[in-house]
Scaffold this motif. Structure first.
Motif, PDB file in Angstrom:
ATOM      1  N   PRO A   1       1.092  -1.503   0.048  1.00 54.54           N
ATOM      2  CA  PRO A   1      -0.175   0.280  -0.327  1.00 54.54           C
ATOM      3  C   PRO A   1       0.769   1.035   0.140  1.00 54.54           C
ATOM      4  CG  PRO A   1       0.183  -0.883   2.058  1.00 54.54           C
ATOM      5  CD  PRO A   1       0.335  -1.947   1.827  1.00 54.54           C
ATOM      6  N   ILE A   2       0.557   2.328  -0.630  1.00 62.49           N
ATOM      7  CA  ILE A   2       1.095   3.504  -0.833  1.00 62.49           C
ATOM      8  C   ILE A   2       1.991   4.721   0.551  1.00 62.49           C
ATOM      9  CG2 ILE A   2      -1.074   5.329  -0.635  1.00 62.49           C
ATOM     10  CD1 ILE A   2       0.332   6.909  -2.775  1.00 62.49           C
ATOM     11  N   ALA A   3       0.857   3.767   1.720  1.00 64.35           N
ATOM     12  CA  ALA A   3       1.606   4.518   3.388  1.00 64.35           C
ATOM     13  C   ALA A   3       2.808   3.818   3.585  1.00 64.35           C
ATOM     14  CB  ALA A   3       0.440   4.682   4.175  1.00 64.35           C
ATOM     15  N   LEU A   4       3.243   2.699   2.774  1.00 65.19           N
ATOM     16  CA  LEU A   4       4.412   1.781   3.218  1.00 65.19           C
ATOM     17  C   LEU A   4       5.562   1.315   2.329  1.00 65.19           C
ATOM     18  CD1 LEU A   4       2.742  -1.037   5.202  1.00 65.19           C
ATOM     19  CD2 LEU A   4       3.866   0.642   6.137  1.00 65.19           C
TER      20      LEU A   4
ATOM     21  N   PRO B   1       7.377   4.325   0.811  1.00 67.98           N
ATOM     22  CA  PRO B   1       8.872   4.933   1.411  1.00 67.98           C
ATOM     23  C   PRO B   1       9.343   3.607   1.899  1.00 67.98           C
ATOM     24  CG  PRO B   1       7.246   6.309   1.806  1.00 67.98           C
ATOM     25  CD  PRO B   1       5.995   4.781   1.836  1.00 67.98           C
ATOM     26  N   TYR B   2       9.195   2.884   2.939  1.00 65.18           N
ATOM     27  CA  TYR B   2      10.059   2.199   4.015  1.00 65.18           C
ATOM     28  C   TYR B   2      10.309   0.469   2.608  1.00 65.18           C
ATOM     29  CZ  TYR B   2       7.603   4.310   7.261  1.00 65.18           C
ATOM     30  OH  TYR B   2       6.682   4.994   8.330  1.00 65.18           O
TER      31      TYR B   2
ATOM     32  N   ARG C   1       9.912   2.939  -2.182  1.00 71.73           N
ATOM     33  CA  ARG C   1       9.116   3.761  -3.312  1.00 71.73           C
ATOM     34  C   ARG C   1       8.617   2.521  -4.053  1.00 71.73           C
ATOM     35  NH1 ARG C   1      11.873   6.227  -0.233  1.00 71.73           N
ATOM     36  NH2 ARG C   1      11.270   8.274   0.240  1.00 71.73           N
TER      37      ARG C   1
ATOM     38  N   GLN D   1       6.400  -1.903  11.326  1.00 76.13           N
ATOM     39  CA  GLN D   1       4.741  -1.063  10.610  1.00 76.13           C
ATOM     40  C   GLN D   1       3.634  -2.853  11.070  1.00 76.13           C
ATOM     41  OE1 GLN D   1       4.349   1.972  10.651  1.00 76.13           O
ATOM     42  NE2 GLN D   1       6.422   2.509  10.314  1.00 76.13           N
TER      43      GLN D   1
ATOM     44  N   ILE E   1      -3.810  -5.045  10.474  1.00 76.79           N
ATOM     45  CA  ILE E   1      -3.103  -5.698   8.640  1.00 76.79           C
ATOM     46  C   ILE E   1      -3.362  -6.797   8.311  1.00 76.79           C
ATOM     47  CG2 ILE E   1      -1.017  -5.702   7.950  1.00 76.79           C
ATOM     48  CD1 ILE E   1      -0.673  -2.644   8.708  1.00 76.79           C
ATOM     49  N   ASN E   2      -4.040  -6.539   6.922  1.00 79.66           N
ATOM     50  CA  ASN E   2      -4.705  -7.475   6.637  1.00 79.66           C
ATOM     51  C   ASN E   2      -3.441  -7.967   5.742  1.00 79.66           C
ATOM     52  OD1 ASN E   2      -8.094  -7.791   7.860  1.00 79.66           O
ATOM     53  ND2 ASN E   2      -7.450  -5.881   7.750  1.00 79.66           N
TER      54      ASN E   2
ATOM     55  N   PHE F   1      -4.132 -10.314   1.636  1.00 77.15           N
ATOM     56  CA  PHE F   1      -4.846 -11.174   0.997  1.00 77.15           C
ATOM     57  C   PHE F   1      -4.060 -11.865   0.123  1.00 77.15           C
ATOM     58  CE2 PHE F   1      -9.475  -9.377   1.545  1.00 77.15           C
ATOM     59  CZ  PHE F   1      -8.968  -8.377   2.002  1.00 77.15           C
TER      60      PHE F   1
ATOM     61  N   VAL G   1      -3.038  -5.130   3.162  1.00 78.03           N
ATOM     62  CA  VAL G   1      -4.128  -3.952   2.946  1.00 78.03           C
ATOM     63  C   VAL G   1      -4.347  -3.626   4.973  1.00 78.03           C
ATOM     64  CG1 VAL G   1      -6.435  -4.107   1.808  1.00 78.03           C
ATOM     65  CG2 VAL G   1      -4.823  -5.438   1.196  1.00 78.03           C
ATOM     66  N   PRO G   2      -4.439  -2.739   4.709  1.00 77.51           N
ATOM     67  CA  PRO G   2      -4.804  -2.584   6.203  1.00 77.51           C
ATOM     68  C   PRO G   2      -5.929  -2.125   5.997  1.00 77.51           C
ATOM     69  CG  PRO G   2      -3.863  -0.281   4.592  1.00 77.51           C
ATOM     70  CD  PRO G   2      -3.009  -1.534   3.769  1.00 77.51           C
ATOM     71  N   ALA G   3      -6.651  -2.419   7.484  1.00 80.08           N
ATOM     72  CA  ALA G   3      -8.052  -2.107   8.275  1.00 80.08           C
ATOM     73  C   ALA G   3      -8.027  -0.498   8.183  1.00 80.08           C
ATOM     74  CB  ALA G   3      -8.843  -2.748   8.262  1.00 80.08           C
ATOM     75  N   ILE G   4      -9.079   0.208   7.948  1.00 81.85           N
ATOM     76  CA  ILE G   4      -8.468   1.368   8.941  1.00 81.85           C
ATOM     77  C   ILE G   4      -9.054   2.066   9.725  1.00 81.85           C
ATOM     78  CG2 ILE G   4      -8.076   4.042   8.391  1.00 81.85           C
ATOM     79  CD1 ILE G   4      -6.166   2.696   6.651  1.00 81.85           C
TER      80      ILE G   4
END
Lengths: 91, 174
Positions: A7-10, A12-13, A16, A44, A56-57, A59, A84-87
């Motif tokens: 996912p885009i939020a991760l 940077p770690y 990119r 994370q 954190i899921n 799939f 896939v994160p659940a928010i």
């Protein structure tokens, strides 16, 4: 090798990258391969005890591993594995 | 920093008031510029997240907890991500409301957040008998997951209306 979707939020770690090919016959091995290369990403998605954080899921294809064999869910070489994160939140 | 148009902020406030006394939630769609400044671990510390539009998402928290919780299930996240990519956008963060509370994040908010996204929280409470949105702040989780710090919000122009896709018919007889 299975293709891991980040996912885009991760990203940077993980230099990119949106997709990374990893070795592994099951989800645990695939994620270990990923987080060995990118330990900041591991911090994370795994908690201090080494368990996947609750929100954190993962799939495999269209199936959430929580309804399969968890981290022991088998992964085939042509599978797509998505983090896939659940928010969630609130007061 | 979060850049967002007045119309997108208005959408969030309207939804927070319409959902009262329950929490509303949704995704912020746009683009991320990671900037050029990084910390000692090489991670961005001056990213700019620009919101083009908001995407309301149904709060899937248990009914009894809708007053103080929001949940976006992973399947809903995947659908939001698909919707964003169909518009050549990314998910740049999420918003939710705090009915009868402040716009500051709770410990529960921090534990369930990821760095590199913006998290807007809007307070909403009844005023003269009607729900009214109050303070609105945006928060960003530190890379070590320890600090949920407020980030500045910069107002930007609303995106221009898209070009009409159906042209006016030519006058008959020409």
């Amino acid at each position: 090798m299975p293709n891991l979707l980040i996912p885009i939020a991760l990203r940077p770690y993980a230099d990119r990258q949106a997709e990374i090919e990893v070795d592994g016959a099951n989800v645990r091995a695939a994620l270990e391969a990923l987080t060995t290369t990118y330990p900041q990403l591991g911090a994370q998605i795994f908690d201090e005890t080494g368990e996947l954080r609750g929100f954190i899921n993962v799939f495999v294809g269209s199936d959430n591993i929580k309804t399969a064999d968890g981290l022991d869910t088998a992964v085939k070489p042509d599978d797509e594995v998505a983090i896939v994160p659940a928010i969630a939140g609130g007061m | 920093m979060l850049q967002i148009s007045a119309s997108a902020l208005s959408d969030i406030r309207v939804r927070a008031e319409a959902s009262y006394p329950y929490e509303c939630c949704g995704a912020l769609l746009g683009a991320i510029d990671e900037g050029s400044v990084t910390d000692e671990a090489g991670q961005p510390i001056n990213a700019v997240r620009r919101v083009v539009e908001t995407l309301p998402i149904v709060n899937e928290a248990e009914v009894a907890r809708l007053i103080d919780r929001f949940v976006i299930e992973p399947e809903q996240y995947l659908a939001a991500d698909r919707a964003a990519r169909a518009k050549h956008l990314d998910i740049v963060g999420f918003y939710h409301s705090h009915p009868n509370d402040t716009s500051r994040p709770s410990e529960f908010d921090r534990e369930h957040a990821l760095p590199n996204w913006s998290y807007i929280i809007v307070a909403v409470a009844k005023e003269d008998g009607a729900p009214r949105s109050g303070t609105l702040q945006s928060w960003e989780l530190s890379h070590d997951r320890e600090v949920f710090a407020e980030e500045p919000i910069e107002a930007i122009e609303s995106p221009e209306s898209p070009e009409p896709i159906i042209e006016a018919p030519s006058p008959k007889g020409n």
